[in-house]
Enzyme design. Structure first.
Site, PDB file in Angstrom:
ATOM      1  N   HIS A  19      15.248  38.571  81.472  1.00  0.00           N
ATOM      2  CA  HIS A  19      14.092  38.852  80.629  1.00  0.00           C
ATOM      3  C   HIS A  19      12.769  38.470  81.294  1.00  0.00           C
ATOM      4  O   HIS A  19      11.745  39.108  81.053  1.00  0.00           O
ATOM      5  CB  HIS A  19      14.250  38.151  79.283  1.00  0.00           C
ATOM      6  N   HIS A  42      21.896  49.462  76.655  1.00  0.00           N
ATOM      7  CA  HIS A  42      22.854  48.563  76.000  1.00  0.00           C
ATOM      8  C   HIS A  42      22.043  47.519  75.239  1.00  0.00           C
ATOM      9  O   HIS A  42      21.945  46.361  75.647  1.00  0.00           O
ATOM     10  CB  HIS A  42      23.785  47.907  77.021  1.00  0.00           C
ATOM     11  N   SER A 122      16.178  42.245  74.861  1.00  0.00           N
ATOM     12  CA  SER A 122      15.344  43.215  75.584  1.00  0.00           C
ATOM     13  C   SER A 122      14.604  44.165  74.648  1.00  0.00           C
ATOM     14  O   SER A 122      13.420  44.455  74.884  1.00  0.00           O
ATOM     15  CB  SER A 122      16.213  44.007  76.570  1.00  0.00           C
ATOM     16  N   GLU A 142      23.165  51.648  71.568  1.00  0.00           N
ATOM     17  CA  GLU A 142      24.161  50.591  71.436  1.00  0.00           C
ATOM     18  C   GLU A 142      25.461  51.196  70.935  1.00  0.00           C
ATOM     19  O   GLU A 142      25.507  51.832  69.881  1.00  0.00           O
ATOM     20  CB  GLU A 142      23.683  49.495  70.480  1.00  0.00           C
ATOM     21  N   GLY A 172      25.047  54.557  75.866  1.00  0.00           N
ATOM     22  CA  GLY A 172      23.751  54.538  76.544  1.00  0.00           C
ATOM     23  C   GLY A 172      23.769  55.179  77.907  1.00  0.00           C
ATOM     24  O   GLY A 172      22.751  55.720  78.357  1.00  0.00           O
ATOM     25  N   ASP A 192      22.125  46.957  81.069  1.00  0.00           N
ATOM     26  CA  ASP A 192      22.842  45.681  81.164  1.00  0.00           C
ATOM     27  C   ASP A 192      24.104  45.693  80.315  1.00  0.00           C
ATOM     28  O   ASP A 192      24.197  44.993  79.305  1.00  0.00           O
ATOM     29  CB  ASP A 192      21.928  44.507  80.781  1.00  0.00           C
TER      30      ASP A 192
END
Length: 304
Positions: A19, A42, A122, A142, A172, A192
Site C-alpha cells: 500500500h 482482487h 487498496s 472480487e 478480475g 494482488d
C-alpha cells in the site's frame, strides 16, 4: 471456492509494503491533469476493522502497521522518517478518523481507541485519492462470494460518486482485459491475488501479457508472496520477460513465523521514475522497524 479472506492479513507487513508503493504510484499519476482509470483485480472487502475477530485471529497488524505507527510516534521519528512512510501513515490516520466520524454520527458515545482501528484496503486507498479529481474512475473486481458482498457494502461509504465507481463480483483477470485500452488512455492496475489457487501464478502472467498487448503504457502493480515454491520463485523472472520497464521491491521481516508471511514483494511495470529513490530511502527503515527476529532485509532491482 477457496477460504482466503484478506481480513486475516489486514495491516500486515506485506500490506504496508504494497500500500505504501501503491499510494506513491497513484499520487504520481495524478500529477498530470489527464483523467486516470484505476483497476483493482482482487479488491477484497475494501476496508477492514483491525478489531474484528478475523483480524485479531491473524494478528499480523501488530507486527505490521500498528508497530510502524507506534515507532513513528516515538521521539522525532515522524520528522526523520522517509516521505513515502510519512505519506502512507498520514493517509491511514485520516481514513481511520473519517470512519470514526461517520460512526459517531449514529452513536456519539463511540470513542476511538489509542491505536488505528480501521485499515483501508487498496480500494479504499484508491477511492480517497481519486475523489480529489472530478474525472478519475475506479473499477473493482472480487471473485470470492463473501468478500464481494463486503466490498459492495463498502462501496456505499466510498467517497467516489456512483458514476465514477463500479464493482463486479467476478474474475478480475478476465474483467481487466475488458477495460483495456481505457478511454482515459491512462490506467493504474493493482493485481494482488491470494495465490491460494496455484494457477494464479500462470494467470498473472497470461493476464498481464494480454493487458500489455492492448495497453502497453499502463502502470501495473503486482503483489506476490516470497515463498520456497518454485512457481513463486519464478514469478519475478517471468514478469521481467514481459518486456516493459520494471521495478521489483522485496522486503523480509524475519526468517520464519508460525502464521503469516515473513517476506513479500511488489513488482511494478512501467514504474514512475520517482519510485526507485523513494523506496531506496524507505525500505531499509520499513524492514528494520517491522523485523521479527533480527533477520529483516530488503532488495530493490530495476530493469527493462
Amino acid at each position: 471456492m477457496f477460504s482466503y479472506r484478506h481480513a486475516f492479513h489486514a495491516g500486515s507487513p506485506a500490506d504496508v509494503l504494497k500500500h505504501a508503493v501503491l499510494l506513491h504510484v497513484a499520487d504520481y499519476l495524478q500529477r498530470k491533469e489527464a483523467p486516470l482509470l484505476a483497476v483493482d483485480t482482487h479488491a477484497g472487502a475494501g476496508a477492514y476493522s483491525l478489531r474484528s475477530d478475523w483480524a485479531r485471529q491473524g494478528g499480523e497488524s501488530r507486527q505490521g502497521v500498528l508497530h510502524l505507527l507506534h515507532w513513528l510516534g516515538q521521539g522525532d521519528n515522524t520528522r526523520k522518517a522517509p516521505a513515502l512512510i510519512r505519506d502512507y501513515a498520514d493517509v491511514l490516520k485520516a481514513f481511520d478518523a473519517e470512519v470514526w466520524e461517520r460512526l459517531r454520527q449514529d452513536d456519539p458515545s463511540l470513542k476511538p481507541g489509542a491505536d488505528l482501528t480501521f485499515y483501508p484496503g487498496s480500494p479504499a486507498l484508491l477511492a480517497r485519492l481519486l475523489a480529489r479529481r472530478p474525472a478519475d474512475r475506479l473499477r473493482l473486481f472480487e471473485l470470492h462470494r463473501n468478500e464481494a458482498v463486503a466490498l459492495a457494502e463498502w462501496t456505499t461509504t466510498s467517497p467516489l460518486p456512483v458514476h465514477r465507481q463500479a464493482m463486479q463480483a467476478g474474475d478480475g483477470f478476465e474483467g481487466l482485459i475488458s477495460l483495456l485500452p481505457p478511454p482515459e488512455r491512462r490506467a493504474l492496475v493493482v493485481m494482488d491475488p491470494s495465490y491460494e489457487d496455484k494457477a494464479d501464478y500462470d494467470r498473472v502472467i497470461r493476464s498481464l501479457r494480454d493487458a500489455l498487448r492492448r495497453f502497453a503504457t499502463g502502470v501495473f502493480v503486482i503483489w506476490h508472496p516470497v515463498l520456497q515454491r518454485l512457481d513463486a520463485q519464478q514469478l519475478p523472472e517471468r514478469l521481467q520477460r514481459l518486456g516493459r520497464p520494471w521495478l521489483h521491491a522485496r522486503m523480509a521481516v524475519g526468517q520464519r513465523r508460525e502464521r503469516g508471511l515473513v517476506a513479500s514483494g511488489v513488482f511494478v511495470i512501467n514504474p514512475p521514475y520517482t519510485l526507485e529513490p523513494a523506496l531506496r530511502e524507505a525500505l531499509p527503515v520499513l524492514s528494520q522497524v517491522m523485523q521479527q527476529d533480527s533477520q529483516g532485509s530488503w532488495e530493490l532491482d530495476v530493469g527493462g
